[in-house]
Design a protein around this motif. Structure first.
Motif, PDB file in Angstrom:
ATOM      1  N   ASP A 132       0.818  -1.214   0.000  1.00 55.92           N
ATOM      2  CA  ASP A 132       0.000   0.000   0.000  1.00 55.92           C
ATOM      3  C   ASP A 132       0.853   1.266   0.000  1.00 55.92           C
ATOM      4  O   ASP A 132       0.336   2.375   0.130  1.00 55.92           O
ATOM      5  CB  ASP A 132      -0.954   0.011   1.196  1.00 55.92           C
ATOM      6  CG  ASP A 132      -0.247  -0.208   2.524  1.00 55.92           C
ATOM      7  OD1 ASP A 132       0.977  -0.473   2.506  1.00 55.92           O
ATOM      8  OD2 ASP A 132      -0.918  -0.109   3.571  1.00 55.92           O
ATOM      9  N   GLY A 133       2.161   1.104  -0.185  1.00 52.50           N
ATOM     10  CA  GLY A 133       3.054   2.248  -0.271  1.00 52.50           C
ATOM     11  C   GLY A 133       3.501   2.501  -1.704  1.00 52.50           C
ATOM     12  O   GLY A 133       3.006   1.891  -2.655  1.00 52.50           O
ATOM     13  N   ASP A 134       4.462   3.378  -1.867  1.00 55.39           N
ATOM     14  CA  ASP A 134       4.953   3.736  -3.207  1.00 55.39           C
ATOM     15  C   ASP A 134       6.079   2.826  -3.688  1.00 55.39           C
ATOM     16  O   ASP A 134       6.422   2.861  -4.873  1.00 55.39           O
ATOM     17  CB  ASP A 134       5.454   5.193  -3.207  1.00 55.39           C
ATOM     18  CG  ASP A 134       4.323   6.185  -2.988  1.00 55.39           C
ATOM     19  OD1 ASP A 134       3.172   5.857  -3.357  1.00 55.39           O
ATOM     20  OD2 ASP A 134       4.593   7.273  -2.433  1.00 55.39           O
ATOM     21  N   GLU A 135       6.659   2.025  -2.796  1.00 54.27           N
ATOM     22  CA  GLU A 135       7.797   1.189  -3.184  1.00 54.27           C
ATOM     23  C   GLU A 135       7.596  -0.239  -2.670  1.00 54.27           C
ATOM     24  O   GLU A 135       8.317  -0.710  -1.775  1.00 54.27           O
ATOM     25  CB  GLU A 135       9.098   1.790  -2.632  1.00 54.27           C
ATOM     26  CG  GLU A 135       9.409   3.167  -3.196  1.00 54.27           C
ATOM     27  CD  GLU A 135      10.697   3.753  -2.644  1.00 54.27           C
ATOM     28  OE1 GLU A 135      11.154   3.278  -1.574  1.00 54.27           O
ATOM     29  OE2 GLU A 135      11.255   4.663  -3.270  1.00 54.27           O
ATOM     30  N   ALA A 155       1.478  -7.990  -9.289  1.00 53.32           N
ATOM     31  CA  ALA A 155       0.277  -8.678  -9.780  1.00 53.32           C
ATOM     32  C   ALA A 155       0.210 -10.051  -9.126  1.00 53.32           C
ATOM     33  O   ALA A 155       1.091 -10.887  -9.329  1.00 53.32           O
ATOM     34  CB  ALA A 155       0.317  -8.810 -11.305  1.00 53.32           C
ATOM     35  N   GLY A 156      -0.832 -10.272  -8.333  1.00 48.22           N
ATOM     36  CA  GLY A 156      -1.010 -11.546  -7.664  1.00 48.22           C
ATOM     37  C   GLY A 156      -1.810 -12.504  -8.522  1.00 48.22           C
ATOM     38  O   GLY A 156      -3.030 -12.419  -8.593  1.00 48.22           O
ATOM     39  N   LEU A 280      -0.892  -3.399  -5.348  1.00 42.13           N
ATOM     40  CA  LEU A 280      -1.120  -4.829  -5.564  1.00 42.13           C
ATOM     41  C   LEU A 280      -2.434  -5.034  -6.306  1.00 42.13           C
ATOM     42  O   LEU A 280      -3.476  -4.480  -5.923  1.00 42.13           O
ATOM     43  CB  LEU A 280      -1.175  -5.560  -4.220  1.00 42.13           C
ATOM     44  CG  LEU A 280      -1.678  -7.007  -4.231  1.00 42.13           C
ATOM     45  CD1 LEU A 280      -0.724  -7.916  -5.025  1.00 42.13           C
ATOM     46  CD2 LEU A 280      -1.854  -7.516  -2.806  1.00 42.13           C
ATOM     47  N   PHE A 281      -2.391  -5.842  -7.363  1.00 42.14           N
ATOM     48  CA  PHE A 281      -3.586  -6.199  -8.130  1.00 42.14           C
ATOM     49  C   PHE A 281      -3.733  -7.717  -8.117  1.00 42.14           C
ATOM     50  O   PHE A 281      -2.748  -8.440  -8.246  1.00 42.14           O
ATOM     51  CB  PHE A 281      -3.474  -5.710  -9.578  1.00 42.14           C
ATOM     52  CG  PHE A 281      -3.457  -4.212  -9.715  1.00 42.14           C
ATOM     53  CD1 PHE A 281      -4.623  -3.512  -9.988  1.00 42.14           C
ATOM     54  CD2 PHE A 281      -2.278  -3.496  -9.554  1.00 42.14           C
ATOM     55  CE1 PHE A 281      -4.615  -2.140 -10.111  1.00 42.14           C
ATOM     56  CE2 PHE A 281      -2.250  -2.119  -9.669  1.00 42.14           C
ATOM     57  CZ  PHE A 281      -3.425  -1.433  -9.948  1.00 42.14           C
ATOM     58  N   LEU A 282      -4.960  -8.188  -7.970  1.00 39.37           N
ATOM     59  CA  LEU A 282      -5.241  -9.620  -8.015  1.00 39.37           C
ATOM     60  C   LEU A 282      -5.861  -9.988  -9.350  1.00 39.37           C
ATOM     61  O   LEU A 282      -6.656  -9.229  -9.910  1.00 39.37           O
ATOM     62  CB  LEU A 282      -6.200 -10.019  -6.896  1.00 39.37           C
ATOM     63  CG  LEU A 282      -5.776  -9.721  -5.456  1.00 39.37           C
ATOM     64  CD1 LEU A 282      -6.835 -10.241  -4.482  1.00 39.37           C
ATOM     65  CD2 LEU A 282      -4.408 -10.296  -5.138  1.00 39.37           C
TER      66      LEU A 282
END
Length: 389
Positions: A132-135, A155-156, A280-282
């Motif tokens: 949830d951060g920038d890095e 990408a999860g 993060l994307f699922l």
């Protein structure tokens, strides 16, 4: 190590996403906790919608699929003594392609090295950090040494049991689940199919599915209680049961042969609506599970990848964030419709333990209506072949 997109999972969704990003010049790599042989050993679905075959064509990796895939222009719903053919081609102008998920994965894996797609196998103890951060970054162990990958996005694509969804704090998760009170006992064998097209059967003996992976390889399933075990079924016992259900309905009858694989899979419907958390994307099974009735699992993963790849490519090309912002809503709109169709077919074609004579009469009436209504058949065909992306 640093990359633009770190992809977790080297199944079909992760490999498709990686190839699409590399094709567009977006730096990425894939991290997979299992060995390559293990990934290829998974026996999964084999009915591909045009969203999936279209991505393979877009990548130029569809030669073998076009050569060996079976074009299916229809499928069948059945009762004990009646086949209801859903003429998908006539009703929608489209078709599906029978081509095993294992073979599609094999094609994607084989092309990875030549196309500059790095896949790190046997990455153990993988942990996501600061998503949830920038890095954001990943850590894992390879050959006993801890490794670190920094990325702009993660990408999860690592399935229901993978670490990606678990990296989202519980208060942020919006998820929904329905567990079904039965499983599917399946057998895969190198025998010709009993019928030219798939048969979903609702019989007095319970649900059964006759499908194929090729003209010489068949996949069958029957409904069993959740308490059942593979050890309770000999191959002969299962072939006997399949013959009772399909010989009266099918064109050729059930041909027996040694099992390549036998297993029991529970059925459930699951959706995690939190498909984005920070960077993060699922995608795929990490975000949703459908019962195999309707063959939506792999195809939903492909539509997730379609939306996510286009969004990431646009962002890295022009800085346009609209695709990333809208990814979750676009993906979920298609996911819930596919979940509805899989739930509908599961309810229609299975004998639930709590159902009585009234529910069975309702199923019979619904199937009779499907058999007599072109409008109803068109609705089923549109959903089966895949709704627009």
């Amino acid at each position: 190590m640093k990359t633009a997109v770190a992809i977790i999972g080297a199944g079909p969704s992760g490999l498709l996403l990686g190839h699409l990003l590399r094709q567009a010049g977006v730096d990425c790599l894939i991290v997979e906790r299992q060995a390559a042989d293990y990934v290829l050993g998974r026996v999964r679905a084999g009915v591909l919608e045009t969203v999936t075959t279209g991505l393979m064509e877009r990548l130029g990796l569809d030669d073998r699929l076009q050569r060996e895939g079976l074009v299916e222009e229809g499928f069948n719903l059945a009762t004990d003594d009646r086949l209801i053919r859903i003429d998908v081609k006539a009703l929608t102008g489209k078709h599906v392609t029978v081509y095993g998920q294992t073979e599609l994965t094999r094609d994607l894996m084989a092309a990875a090295e030549s196309r500059g797609l790095q896949v790190i196998y046997e990455a153990k103890d993988l942990v996501l950090h600061d998503v949830d951060g920038d890095e954001p970054f990943l850590t894992y162990h390879k050959d006993g040494v801890e490794q670190r990958i920094e990325a702009d996005f993660i990408a999860g694509c690592d399935g229901y049991h993978g670490p990606s969804r678990k990296a989202i704090p519980a208060p942020k998760l919006r998820d929904y689940e329905l567990a079904y009170p039965f499983g599917w006992l399946g057998i895969l064998a190198d025998v010709p199919p009993c019928h030219p097209e798939l048969i979903y059967a609702n019989t007095e003996r319970g649900f059964a599915l006759a499908s194929m992976r090729s003209e010489t390889r068949s996949r069958y399933y029957i409904q069993v209680p959740l308490t059942d075990r593979v050890e309770n079924w000999s191959e002969d016992k299962l072939w006997d049961e399949l013959a009772l259900r399909f010989d009266p309905l099918s064109e050729h009858g059930v041909t027996r042969g040694p099992a390549i694989e036998m297993s029991i899979a529970p059925l459930r419907s699951y959706v995690c609506e939190t498909m984005r958390h920070g960077r993060l994307f699922l995608a795929g099974d990490s975000a949703h599970i459908v019962p195999p009735t309707g063959a939506k699992g792999l195809n939903l993963a492909a539509s997730d990848v379609h939306y996510l790849a286009d969004a990431l490519i646009a962002f890295h090309a022009t800085g346009d964030e609209s695709g990333l912002t809208g990814f979750e809503a676009r993906a979920l709109a298609r996911i819930w419709k596919a979940e509805r169709f899989s739930w509908y077919l599961t309810k229609l074609m299975h004998r639930f333990p709590t159902d009585g004579s009234f529910e069975h009469k309702m199923q019979a009436a619904e199937l009779d209506y499907v058999g007599s209504s072109e409008t109803m058949q068109r609705s089923i065909a549109e959903n089966y072949v895949g709704l627009p992306i």
